[in-house]
Design a protein around this motif. Structure first.
Motif, PDB file in Angstrom:
ATOM      1  N   MET A 258      11.888  32.130  34.419  1.00 49.81           N
ATOM      2  CA  MET A 258      12.756  33.105  35.080  1.00 49.81           C
ATOM      3  C   MET A 258      14.088  32.445  35.433  1.00 49.81           C
ATOM      4  O   MET A 258      14.100  31.358  36.027  1.00 49.81           O
ATOM      5  CB  MET A 258      12.072  33.605  36.351  1.00 49.81           C
ATOM      6  N   GLY A 259      15.176  33.069  35.021  1.00 48.89           N
ATOM      7  CA  GLY A 259      16.492  32.490  35.272  1.00 48.89           C
ATOM      8  C   GLY A 259      16.876  32.543  36.749  1.00 48.89           C
ATOM      9  O   GLY A 259      16.199  33.205  37.557  1.00 48.89           O
ATOM     10  N   PHE A 260      17.996  31.863  37.055  1.00 49.03           N
ATOM     11  CA  PHE A 260      18.417  31.799  38.458  1.00 49.03           C
ATOM     12  C   PHE A 260      18.719  33.200  39.029  1.00 49.03           C
ATOM     13  O   PHE A 260      18.270  33.566  40.116  1.00 49.03           O
ATOM     14  CB  PHE A 260      19.661  30.900  38.539  1.00 49.03           C
ATOM     15  N   PHE A 261      19.475  33.960  38.235  1.00 47.17           N
ATOM     16  CA  PHE A 261      19.861  35.298  38.694  1.00 47.17           C
ATOM     17  C   PHE A 261      18.634  36.184  38.924  1.00 47.17           C
ATOM     18  O   PHE A 261      18.505  36.858  39.957  1.00 47.17           O
ATOM     19  CB  PHE A 261      20.801  35.943  37.653  1.00 47.17           C
ATOM     20  N   THR A 262      17.725  36.122  37.948  1.00 47.37           N
ATOM     21  CA  THR A 262      16.514  36.931  38.046  1.00 47.37           C
ATOM     22  C   THR A 262      15.705  36.524  39.269  1.00 47.37           C
ATOM     23  O   THR A 262      15.204  37.367  40.014  1.00 47.37           O
ATOM     24  CB  THR A 262      15.655  36.766  36.764  1.00 47.37           C
ATOM     25  N   ARG A 263      15.578  35.190  39.477  1.00 50.33           N
ATOM     26  CA  ARG A 263      14.820  34.688  40.634  1.00 50.33           C
ATOM     27  C   ARG A 263      15.400  35.231  41.937  1.00 50.33           C
ATOM     28  O   ARG A 263      14.687  35.722  42.812  1.00 50.33           O
ATOM     29  CB  ARG A 263      14.895  33.141  40.602  1.00 50.33           C
ATOM     30  N   LYS A 264      16.725  35.181  42.050  1.00 52.19           N
ATOM     31  CA  LYS A 264      17.412  35.648  43.256  1.00 52.19           C
ATOM     32  C   LYS A 264      17.188  37.150  43.443  1.00 52.19           C
ATOM     33  O   LYS A 264      16.983  37.641  44.567  1.00 52.19           O
ATOM     34  CB  LYS A 264      18.926  35.356  43.175  1.00 52.19           C
ATOM     35  N   LEU A 265      17.230  37.859  42.312  1.00 51.07           N
ATOM     36  CA  LEU A 265      17.050  39.315  42.361  1.00 51.07           C
ATOM     37  C   LEU A 265      15.650  39.671  42.880  1.00 51.07           C
ATOM     38  O   LEU A 265      15.482  40.537  43.757  1.00 51.07           O
ATOM     39  CB  LEU A 265      17.258  39.912  40.967  1.00 51.07           C
ATOM     40  N   VAL A 266      14.653  38.960  42.350  1.00 56.21           N
ATOM     41  CA  VAL A 266      13.266  39.213  42.761  1.00 56.21           C
ATOM     42  C   VAL A 266      13.085  38.850  44.241  1.00 56.21           C
ATOM     43  O   VAL A 266      12.493  39.619  45.017  1.00 56.21           O
ATOM     44  CB  VAL A 266      12.268  38.433  41.876  1.00 56.21           C
ATOM     45  N   ASP A 267      13.644  37.721  44.646  1.00 56.81           N
ATOM     46  CA  ASP A 267      13.549  37.316  46.056  1.00 56.81           C
ATOM     47  C   ASP A 267      14.182  38.368  46.965  1.00 56.81           C
ATOM     48  O   ASP A 267      13.642  38.723  48.011  1.00 56.81           O
ATOM     49  CB  ASP A 267      14.255  35.963  46.288  1.00 56.81           C
ATOM     50  N   PHE A 268      15.333  38.848  46.536  1.00 55.17           N
ATOM     51  CA  PHE A 268      16.040  39.843  47.342  1.00 55.17           C
ATOM     52  C   PHE A 268      15.229  41.143  47.450  1.00 55.17           C
ATOM     53  O   PHE A 268      15.179  41.779  48.498  1.00 55.17           O
ATOM     54  CB  PHE A 268      17.417  40.107  46.725  1.00 55.17           C
ATOM     55  N   ALA A 269      14.563  41.494  46.331  1.00 54.58           N
ATOM     56  CA  ALA A 269      13.730  42.711  46.335  1.00 54.58           C
ATOM     57  C   ALA A 269      12.586  42.572  47.351  1.00 54.58           C
ATOM     58  O   ALA A 269      12.309  43.493  48.125  1.00 54.58           O
ATOM     59  CB  ALA A 269      13.173  42.955  44.940  1.00 54.58           C
ATOM     60  N   TYR A 270      11.942  41.390  47.350  1.00 57.65           N
ATOM     61  CA  TYR A 270      10.854  41.159  48.320  1.00 57.65           C
ATOM     62  C   TYR A 270      11.389  41.180  49.748  1.00 57.65           C
ATOM     63  O   TYR A 270      10.750  41.699  50.661  1.00 57.65           O
ATOM     64  CB  TYR A 270      10.160  39.817  48.030  1.00 57.65           C
ATOM     65  N   PHE A 271      12.583  40.615  49.914  1.00 58.29           N
ATOM     66  CA  PHE A 271      13.194  40.579  51.242  1.00 58.29           C
ATOM     67  C   PHE A 271      13.435  42.002  51.757  1.00 58.29           C
ATOM     68  O   PHE A 271      13.078  42.345  52.888  1.00 58.29           O
ATOM     69  CB  PHE A 271      14.518  39.791  51.176  1.00 58.29           C
ATOM     70  N   LEU A 272      14.020  42.833  50.896  1.00 58.97           N
ATOM     71  CA  LEU A 272      14.292  44.225  51.308  1.00 58.97           C
ATOM     72  C   LEU A 272      12.995  44.968  51.608  1.00 58.97           C
ATOM     73  O   LEU A 272      12.898  45.731  52.565  1.00 58.97           O
ATOM     74  CB  LEU A 272      15.058  44.971  50.209  1.00 58.97           C
ATOM     75  N   ASN A 273      12.016  44.718  50.771  1.00 60.74           N
ATOM     76  CA  ASN A 273      10.749  45.439  50.924  1.00 60.74           C
ATOM     77  C   ASN A 273      10.048  45.084  52.235  1.00 60.74           C
ATOM     78  O   ASN A 273       9.328  45.914  52.803  1.00 60.74           O
ATOM     79  CB  ASN A 273       9.845  45.109  49.730  1.00 60.74           C
ATOM     80  N   SER A 274      10.269  43.873  52.710  1.00 61.86           N
ATOM     81  CA  SER A 274       9.582  43.486  53.950  1.00 61.86           C
ATOM     82  C   SER A 274      10.504  43.561  55.171  1.00 61.86           C
ATOM     83  O   SER A 274      10.061  43.295  56.287  1.00 61.86           O
ATOM     84  CB  SER A 274       8.988  42.090  53.810  1.00 61.86           C
ATOM     85  N   SER A 275      11.761  43.914  54.946  1.00 60.06           N
ATOM     86  CA  SER A 275      12.695  43.987  56.071  1.00 60.06           C
ATOM     87  C   SER A 275      12.461  45.270  56.879  1.00 60.06           C
ATOM     88  O   SER A 275      12.606  46.383  56.361  1.00 60.06           O
ATOM     89  CB  SER A 275      14.140  43.958  55.549  1.00 60.06           C
ATOM     90  N   VAL A 276      12.097  45.085  58.147  1.00 56.20           N
ATOM     91  CA  VAL A 276      11.831  46.242  59.016  1.00 56.20           C
ATOM     92  C   VAL A 276      13.107  47.059  59.197  1.00 56.20           C
ATOM     93  O   VAL A 276      13.103  48.284  59.139  1.00 56.20           O
ATOM     94  CB  VAL A 276      11.296  45.758  60.389  1.00 56.20           C
ATOM     95  N   TRP A 277      14.228  46.344  59.400  1.00 58.87           N
ATOM     96  CA  TRP A 277      15.512  47.018  59.630  1.00 58.87           C
ATOM     97  C   TRP A 277      15.881  47.909  58.444  1.00 58.87           C
ATOM     98  O   TRP A 277      16.221  49.068  58.607  1.00 58.87           O
ATOM     99  CB  TRP A 277      16.596  45.951  59.859  1.00 58.87           C
ATOM    100  N   TYR A 278      15.755  47.324  57.244  1.00 58.70           N
ATOM    101  CA  TYR A 278      16.123  48.063  56.032  1.00 58.70           C
ATOM    102  C   TYR A 278      15.215  49.284  55.831  1.00 58.70           C
ATOM    103  O   TYR A 278      15.682  50.392  55.568  1.00 58.70           O
ATOM    104  CB  TYR A 278      16.026  47.128  54.821  1.00 58.70           C
ATOM    105  N   GLN A 279      13.910  49.061  56.019  1.00 61.42           N
ATOM    106  CA  GLN A 279      12.948  50.160  55.804  1.00 61.42           C
ATOM    107  C   GLN A 279      13.140  51.254  56.839  1.00 61.42           C
ATOM    108  O   GLN A 279      13.004  52.436  56.530  1.00 61.42           O
ATOM    109  CB  GLN A 279      11.500  49.635  55.865  1.00 61.42           C
ATOM    110  N   ARG A 280      13.492  50.834  58.072  1.00 68.61           N
ATOM    111  CA  ARG A 280      13.718  51.831  59.117  1.00 68.61           C
ATOM    112  C   ARG A 280      14.938  52.694  58.777  1.00 68.61           C
ATOM    113  O   ARG A 280      14.920  53.900  58.920  1.00 68.61           O
ATOM    114  CB  ARG A 280      13.917  51.112  60.453  1.00 68.61           C
TER     115      ARG A 280
END
Lengths: 230, 518
Positions: B1-23
C-alpha cells in the motif's frame, strides 16, 4: 328495621361475588336461580329456583321479606328489569339493589323501582381509571373500604348536639379533639356538605345530621359514644 | 500500500471513530432527512419560507424595480443557502469513509492489495446515484439563479417551487400515492402518446396542403392534437377538411377515454391508499406523545376507560383487530389502529419507546382467550411494561397471571365490593362515591413530594393545609409502603412521600401552587 337476610336473584358470577362480600352482614343469604338448579353445582350459599310468573307467595312464605334486602343480578338485562318491576309491585318497602350493564339500563332499572343501581361497566371503568390515575388513593381507600384494616369509614347520626354548641363544623379541630376526620355532613333535608364548604361555616350541627367519619376503630367507637350516634 | 493510500485509509478509520465527526454527521442527517427529528420540522419551514420569498420577489420584479438588497438576497444569499444544503445532502447520502474501510477489510481478508480505483468508482457511483435523482436535480437547478446575470437562468427560480416537494410531507404523500399506480399511468401515457402521434401525422398529411387550413407545420398538427385530446379545444387551430374532421372526432373520443381513465386512476389510487395514509398519520402522531395508555380491544368497559383517561389529559391508543370497533373508537376521537393486539408486528410498527412513552397496556377485550394471548405477546415485546387485564371468567385467572399480567381486573369482584360497602354504610358509600366520581367540586388528590417541596416543608404542620380549607387524610410513605392516617403536626415529610388530600378542586390547585412556589 333490622335487615337480617339477603335475597340474591341471579345464580351467576355476579350473584356469587355479591353473596361472598355480604356474608358478614346477613345471617341468611339465598341465591335464586332462574330455572332449574344443576344438582352437581357446588355453592356455599342456599340455592333456590324461581321464575318470572309473578307468583311471589312462596317467597313471602319461606322468607322474612320484611327484613330482607334484594339484589337483582340476572344476566339478561330485560329479565332483570322485569324482575325488579314485579318485586317492587309486590314488596313496596323492600330495598332492591339492581345490577345494570350501563348507565342507560341503570335509568330503566331506577324507573322500574330499584332503590340503588350498580352500573357494571361504569363501576368497573371508574375503578380501573382510579387505579391508573390515583394508585395510592385507590390502594388506601380499598383497604379502608373493603379490607379488614383498623382504619374505617363510617356514618354516625348525631344525637347529642349539645357538645357542638356555638361551634361551626368547619372550625372544630376534629383531628386534635377526637382523633378522627369528618369528611362531610348529611343534613336532615338530605343535602350533603363537605366539611370545609362555606355552609359549614354558618350552620351548626343538629341532631339527626349524619357525619361521615374516617378514623381508627377505637377512636370511632369513642366518638360515636360521645355524640350519641347510632 | 502506497503512502497516499495508507494515509487515506488511516484518515477513514479516524473519521469513522471520531465522536465529533459522527455527531456532526448525525446532526445534519437529522435536520435534512430524519422525519422523526424535531429540528427537521423547523428546517423545512425555514426552507419553505426562503422558497416562497424567492418566488414572490420574482413575481414582484416582473413589473416593478426591486431594491438591490432584495436582488442580492434572492440571487446570492438564498442560492448560497441552497448550495450549502445541496453539498450537505451529497455528503450525507453515503459515507466515503465506510467504503474505504470496507475495501480495506475486504483486501485484508482476501490477502489482496488495496484497490484505490475500486474505492473511487464506488464513491463516484454512490454520489452520482444521488446527484442524478429527480430531487437532487431540482435542488441543483434551484441554485442556478445564482448566475442571475444570464437572464435565462432567472427562470430557474421557479425550480425552487419544486423544492417544496421535498419539505412538505403532504406533497410526498401525494407523489407516493401516484407512484403506486405507476404501471397504469405508464399504460395511459403510452396510449395517449400513440394517439397524439398518429393523429398529428394524420392531420398534417390531410391538412398541411389545404390553403384554408390553419395547420401548416407538423408542430401545429402536434399542438392541435394535444389541445383536442385533452378536451380543452381552444379553437384557434381547427381541422377544415372532412378527412381532418373525421380524425378530430376520433381524437375527441380518445380524449374522453383518456380523461376518464386518468380521473379514475387518481380516485382509485387515493381510495386504495387513504387508509394507509391515515394509519401512517396516526402512527406519526402517536410517536410524538408521552404517557400513553395502549388499550387492546374496544368494547364496553374499554370505551368508558378510554373516555375517562382522555378527559384527564392522558394519551390513549386503541388497538383492535376488528375494523368495526376501530371505526367506533375513531368516532369517539381516539387514536385507533386496526392492528392485531396479539401480534408482535403490531407493536414494532408503532415506533414507540415502551419504556419512556407507554405507561401501561390495558387488555380490555371481554374475552379471556384474547386477553391472555395479547398479554403474552406484550410481555414478549417488553419484560417490564405494566400490563393490566380484564378477567371475565374466574377460572381463567391463573392463565392471565402466567401470561405476565401485573394487575387483574375482575368486574364481578368490583361489583361485589361495591355491594358490600353499600349495604354496610350507604351514606358513607355515597359520599366517597361522589368524591371519587368527581361529580361535585370536591376531589381526592394524591400529591407527590418533590425535592423542591421537601426542602421548604419538613413537617406536616408546615403544610398549612387548613389555611386552604383542605382535609389532609394522611401521608403515604412509599419506601415503607405504609399509609399514615391523620399524621400529627411533627411528622416528617420526605421526598418521595405522597400526601392524600380532600377538598374543593380550586383550593387543591391553589394549595399545590403554594407548595410548588414555596
Amino acid at each position: 328495621m333490622n335487615i337480617t337476610s339477603a335475597l340474591i336473584f341471579g345464580n351467576n358470577e355476579y350473584g356469587q361475588e355479591i353473596a361472598k362480600n355480604i356474608t358478614h352482614k346477613y345471617s341468611h343469604i339465598t341465591i335464586f336461580s332462574l330455572g332449574e338448579i344443576n344438582k352437581e353445582e357446588h355453592s356455599d350459599f342456599n340455592l333456590e329456583k324461581f321464575d318470572l310468573s309473578d307468583d311471589w307467595d312462596a317467597l313471602r312464605n319461606e322468607h322474612d321479606t320484611k327484613n330482607s334486602i334484594v339484589f337483582s343480578a340476572l344476566s339478561d338485562e330485560s329479565e332483570n328489569i322485569f324482575l325488579t318491576l314485579s318485586l317492587r309491585s309486590v314488596f313496596k318497602d323492600i330495598t332492591i339493589i339492581a345490577l345494570a350493564k350501563n348507565n342507560e339500563d341503570a335509568n330503566k332499572l331506577k324507573m322500574a323501582g330499584a332503590s340503588k343501581v350498580i352500573p357494571i361497566v361504569e363501576t368497573t371503568a371508574n375503578i380501573i381509571t382510579d387505579m391508573l390515575k390515583k394508585p395510592i388513593i385507590t390502594e388506601v381507600l380499598h383497604s379502608i373500604l373493603y379490607e379488614d384494616s383498623k382504619l374505617k369509614i363510617i356514618q354516625i347520626e348525631v344525637a347529642n348536639e349539645e357538645i357542638f354548641t356555638n361551634q361551626y363544623p368547619a372550625d372544630i379541630d376534629w383531628s386534635d379533639k377526637y382523633g378522627v376526620l369528618v369528611l362531610s355532613i348529611l343534613h336532615e333535608d338530605e343535602s350533603s356538605e363537605f366539611i370545609y364548604s362555606s355552609k359549614t361555616k354558618h350552620n351548626y350541627i343538629k341532631n339527626g345530621d349524619i357525619l361521615i367519619v374516617v378514623g381508627y376503630e377505637k377512636d370511632l367507637d369513642k366518638f360515636k359514644k360521645l355524640i350519641g350516634g347510632k | 500500500m502506497g503512502f497516499f493510500t495508507r494515509k487515506l485509509v488511516d484518515f477513514a478509520y479516524f473519521l469513522n471513530s471520531s465522536v465529533w465527526y459522527q455527531r456532526k454527521r448525525r446532526f445534519f442527517y437529522n435536520i435534512l432527512e430524519n422525519d422523526e427529528s424535531t429540528y427537521k420540522k423547523y428546517f423545512d419551514i425555514f426552507m419553505m419560507m426562503l422558497i416562497i420569498s424567492s418566488v414572490s420577489i420574482l413575481i414582484y420584479e416582473v413589473k416593478r424595480d426591486v431594491h438591490d438588497a432584495l436582488n442580492i438576497f434572492n440571487s446570492y444569499i438564498i442560492s448560497f443557502i441552497f448550495f450549502i444544503e445541496y453539498v450537505l445532502r451529497v455528503w450525507i447520502h453515503s459515507s466515503i469513509s465506510k467504503v474505504i474501510i470496507h475495501q480495506d477489510e475486504y483486501s485484508d481478508l482476501l490477502g489482496r492489495d488495496f484497490n484505490l480505483l475500486f474505492v473511487f468508482k464506488r464513491v463516484f457511483h454512490d454520489k452520482l446515484e444521488y446527484m442524478l435523482s429527480v430531487k437532487a436535480i431540482i435542488d441543483l437547478l434551484a441554485i442556478m439563479p445564482f448566475f442571475h446575470e444570464l437572464r435565462l437562468l432567472r427562470i430557474f427560480i421557479l425550480f425552487r417551487v419544486f423544492k417544496l416537494f421535498r419539505y412538505a410531507k403532504s406533497f410526498q404523500t401525494f407523489s407516493s400515492v401516484l407512484a403506486s399506480k405507476k404501471f397504469e399511468f405508464f399504460t395511459l401515457g403510452m396510449f395517449a402518446a400513440i394517439v397524439i402521434f398518429v393523429s398529428s401525422v394524420l392531420i398534417y398529411v390531410m391538412e398541411a396542403n389545404d390553403p384554408s387550413s390553419p395547420i401548416d407545420t407538423l408542430y401545429e398538427a402536434f399542438y392541435w392534437s394535444i389541445v383536442t385530446i385533452s378536451t380543452v379545444g381552444y379553437g384557434d387551430v381547427v381541422a377544415v377538411s372532412p378527412e381532418g374532421q373525421l380524425v378530430a372526432m376520433i381524437v375527441i373520443f380518445a380524449g374522453i377515454a383518456v380523461i376518464a381513465f386518468t380521473t379514475s386512476l387518481f380516485v382509485s389510487a387515493f381510495t386504495e391508499k387513504l387508509e394507509d395514509i391515515k394509519e401512517a398519520k396516526t402512527v406519526q402522531d402517536i410517536s410524538k406523545l408521552n404517557m400513553i395508555y395502549i388499550i387492546c380491544g374496544y368494547e364496553n368497559i374499554a370505551k368508558e376507560v378510554a373516555k375517562k383517561l382522555l378527559k384527564d389529559g392522558f394519551s390513549v391508543l386503541v388497538l383492535d383487530n376488528s375494523s368495526q370497533r376501530i371505526e367506533a373508537a375513531k368516532e369517539d376521537n381516539i387514536h385507533a389502529l386496526n392492528y392485531d393486539p396479539g401480534s408482535i408486528q403490531s407493536y414494532a410498527k408503532l415506533n414507540l419507546n415502551f419504556k419512556i412513552q407507554v405507561k401501561a397496556i390495558l387488555c380490555l377485550r371481554e374475552n379471556d382467550v384474547a386477553n391472555v394471548y395479547t398479554a403474552l405477546t406484550v410481555r414478549s415485546v417488553d419484560k417490564d411494561i405494566k400490563i393490566m387485564s380484564l378477567l371475565i371468567n374466574k377460572r381463567h385467572k391463573n392463565k392471565l397471571i402466567s401470561s405476565g399480567v401485573n394487575e387483574i381486573l375482575y368486574d364481578k369482584e368490583f361489583v361485589g365490593l361495591v355491594a358490600r360497602e353499600y349495604v354496610g354504610q350507604p351514606v358513607a358509600f355515597e359520599a366517597i362515591h361522589a368524591i371519587r366520581s368527581e361529580y361535585t367540586n370536591i376531589r381526592m388528590h394524591e400529591l407527590g413530594i418533590t425535592d423542591r417541596i421537601s426542602k421548604t416543608v419538613s413537617t406536616v404542620s408546615e403544610l398549612n393545609s387548613t389555611k386552604y380549607r383542605i382535609l389532609l387524610l394522611g401521608i403515604y410513605k412509599k419506601d415503607k409502603q405504609h399509609f399514615f392516617f391523620n399524621p400529627i403536626g411533627s411528622t416528617l415529610i420526605e421526598t418521595g412521600d405522597y400526601i392524600l388530600v380532600i377538598g374543593n378542586h380550586m383550593f387543591i390547585k391553589e394549595f399545590m401552587k403554594y407548595l410548588s412556589s414555596k
